[in-house]
Design a protein around this motif. Structure first.
Motif, PDB file in Angstrom:
ATOM      1  N   LYS A 197       0.832  -1.213   0.000  1.00  0.00           N
ATOM      2  CA  LYS A 197       0.000   0.000   0.000  1.00  0.00           C
ATOM      3  C   LYS A 197       0.863   1.258   0.000  1.00  0.00           C
ATOM      4  O   LYS A 197       0.579   2.224  -0.714  1.00  0.00           O
ATOM      5  N   ALA A 198       1.928   1.248   0.795  1.00  0.00           N
ATOM      6  CA  ALA A 198       2.825   2.408   0.848  1.00  0.00           C
ATOM      7  C   ALA A 198       3.525   2.599  -0.491  1.00  0.00           C
ATOM      8  O   ALA A 198       3.678   3.730  -0.981  1.00  0.00           O
ATOM      9  N   LEU A 248       3.192   5.889  -2.946  1.00  0.00           N
ATOM     10  CA  LEU A 248       4.344   6.666  -3.411  1.00  0.00           C
ATOM     11  C   LEU A 248       4.410   6.698  -4.932  1.00  0.00           C
ATOM     12  O   LEU A 248       4.672   7.738  -5.530  1.00  0.00           O
ATOM     13  N   ARG A 249       4.172   5.555  -5.557  1.00  0.00           N
ATOM     14  CA  ARG A 249       4.199   5.507  -7.025  1.00  0.00           C
ATOM     15  C   ARG A 249       3.160   6.459  -7.616  1.00  0.00           C
ATOM     16  O   ARG A 249       3.462   7.239  -8.519  1.00  0.00           O
ATOM     17  N   ALA A 303      10.429  -1.527  -6.164  1.00  0.00           N
ATOM     18  CA  ALA A 303      10.926  -2.855  -5.786  1.00  0.00           C
ATOM     19  C   ALA A 303      10.372  -3.164  -4.409  1.00  0.00           C
ATOM     20  O   ALA A 303      10.383  -2.303  -3.519  1.00  0.00           O
ATOM     21  N   LEU A 304       9.890  -4.397  -4.220  1.00  0.00           N
ATOM     22  CA  LEU A 304       9.252  -4.771  -2.962  1.00  0.00           C
ATOM     23  C   LEU A 304      10.187  -5.495  -2.006  1.00  0.00           C
ATOM     24  O   LEU A 304       9.773  -5.891  -0.919  1.00  0.00           O
ATOM     25  N   ASN A 305      11.440  -5.678  -2.406  1.00  0.00           N
ATOM     26  CA  ASN A 305      12.425  -6.280  -1.507  1.00  0.00           C
ATOM     27  C   ASN A 305      13.815  -5.802  -1.910  1.00  0.00           C
ATOM     28  O   ASN A 305      14.005  -5.213  -2.982  1.00  0.00           O
TER      29      ASN A 305
END
Length: 223
Positions: free
Chosen positions: A11-12, A16-17, A30-32
């Motif tokens: 969600k964050a 931001l995107r 990127a999520l990690n």
């Protein structure tokens, strides 16, 4: 300008995107940490927004890896609010440190401030004959008609335009566009050139991409 957001909370990251895209930036997420490292190695960014607590590589580790080769501005955006965490982030080479929860207006102001401090930008617009490339908007056109390219095709064309008139070997192209060592048994460069030609050369009378037998490829207007 292009921004990378490395944030594991979906969600964050989406927030931001959306916000930064509406402000006119190109935004990758990127999520990690490992995906963040891959994108950093694959593309050039004007700013990186980085969480500390990430799966895989954490933000501290990712910043240390980045600082070995790049001075791209980095902002930590994290719930880690202890003074020692802020000091650690700045000592590792971060340019700013913003605590969650945060005000979007403050984030955007800090982003713009960091981008103004950034190093001189490379050339943003390229033109040869009737071919135009806008690096910031990631747009390509010829004779005023928009040409849609994949990310790799765009990177390949950008490389050829930035080295206009030079003969670029397959090895150099593979290392710059695919971040790989060229294997003579792999025809990835030739296939990519063929696909790029089909879009920017084949429909037009003036050919811009040229094969230099036994050496590689060049982009130029030949008499």
């Amino acid at each position: 300008m292009r921004i990378l957001v490395v944030e594991d909370e979906i969600k964050a990251a989406d927030y931001l995107r959306k916000g930064l895209s509406e402000a006119g930036f190109i935004v990758d997420v990127a999520l990690n940490g490992f995906d963040g490292q891959h994108l950093i190695q694959e593309f050039e960014f004007d700013l990186i927004i980085l969480d500390v607590m990430l799966p895989g590589l954490d933000g501290w580790q990712l910043l240390q890896i980045l600082r070995r080769t790049s001075q791209t501005p980095v902002m930590f955006l994290t719930a880690r609010d202890a003074i020692e965490d802020r000091v650690k982030g700045l000592e590792l080479g971060a340019d700013d440190y913003l605590i969650k929860p945060f005000s979007y207006a403050e984030l955007l102001a800090r982003v713009r401030t960091l981008l103004r401090r950034g190093p001189p930008r490379e050339t943003e617009f390229f033109q040869i004959a009737d071919l135009h490339l806008d690096l910031i908007k990631r747009r390509v056109s010829r004779q005023g008609e928009r040409i849609t390219l994949t990310n790799k095709e765009f990177a390949l064309l950008h490389l050829l335009l930035s080295r206009e008139g030079e003969v670029l070997s397959r090895t150099l192209i593979a290392s710059q566009v695919w971040n790989m060592n060229f294997d003579s048994d792999t025809n990835v460069v030739d296939v990519a050139i063929r696909r790029l030609r089909a879009k920017i050369d084949d429909p037009y009378s003036v050919k811009l991409i040229h094969t230099i037998r036994g050496m590689g490829y060049s982009l130029e207007v030949q008499a």
